[in-house]
Design an enzyme around this catalytic site. Structure first.
Site, PDB file in Angstrom:
ATOM      1  CG  HIS A 122      -1.946  -1.025   1.239  1.00 46.30           C
ATOM      2  ND1 HIS A 122      -3.097  -0.898   1.978  1.00 46.30           N
ATOM      3  CD2 HIS A 122      -2.045  -2.217   0.587  1.00 46.30           C
ATOM      4  CE1 HIS A 122      -3.861  -1.967   1.798  1.00 46.30           C
ATOM      5  NE2 HIS A 122      -3.238  -2.776   0.963  1.00 46.30           N
ATOM      6  CB  CYS A 182      -2.552   2.172   5.867  1.00 44.37           C
ATOM      7  SG  CYS A 182      -2.008   1.206   4.428  1.00 44.37           S
ATOM      8  CD  GLU A 218      -2.323   4.517   2.516  1.00 44.23           C
ATOM      9  OE1 GLU A 218      -3.469   4.974   2.400  1.00 44.23           O
ATOM     10  OE2 GLU A 218      -1.948   3.466   1.954  1.00 44.23           O
ATOM     11  CB  CYS A 247      -6.849  -0.201   4.716  1.00 44.42           C
ATOM     12  SG  CYS A 247      -5.118  -0.732   4.854  1.00 44.42           S
TER      13      CYS A 247
END
Length: 156
Positions: A54, A86, A56, A83
């Site tokens: 991801h 993250c 992040e 999410c």
């Protein structure tokens, strides 16, 4: 040029566009310290065949030493509200603030800030939240993604 939330979110949107080009979820992030971008990344979960890739997580990994040295001083900009994975990483890395653009399907986890277990509810783990920065632009890029059709678009 004065740098503000919109400036940094535009940089995150550029990263999201890169993810779009590779067939990944079009989510981008930048990490900012002392009014300068210190890391940038986009989602590569599909192209890297790594569900943990991801945007992040990638910017936080790129800047671990800086994050450790400047706890509570660094801001994460992300085009999509983080999410659970993250969000948890943002808590662990002791950010100053997290700024997001959209949360179309309400999968983001900012609401968890008020429901952390006692250990994680200490001030040193808390960060400020700013939502909806350049939401229309973030939404436009996200909905260009072929996987975006699986999402229910929030109405406002």
């Amino acid at each position: 040029m004065q740098k503000n939330d919109e400036y940094f979110m535009r940089e995150a949107i550029k990263e999201a566009q890169k993810a779009l080009e590779t067939g990944d979820f079009p989510i981008g992030s930048v990490l900012v310290y002392d009014d300068e971008i210190v890391a940038r990344a986009h989602n590569t979960s599909y192209s890297d065949k790594n569900r943990l890739a991801h945007a992040e997580i990638k910017v936080l990994n790129q800047s671990q030493d800086l994050l450790e040295k400047h706890k509570g001083e660094i801001v994460l900009y992300t085009t999509y509200e983080p999410c659970p994975m993250c969000f948890g990483s943002a808590v662990l890395m002791k950010l100053k603030r997290v700024v997001s653009g959209i949360d179309i399907d309400q999968s983001g986890c900012f609401g968890l800030l008020n429901h952390l277990p006692p250990f994680w509810n200490k001030d040193k783990f808390k960060f400020e939240v700013t939502k909806g920065v350049l939401a229309d632009e973030c939404k436009e890029v996200f909905l260009k993604g072929h996987m975006a059709s699986d999402y229910v678009v929030e109405s406002k």
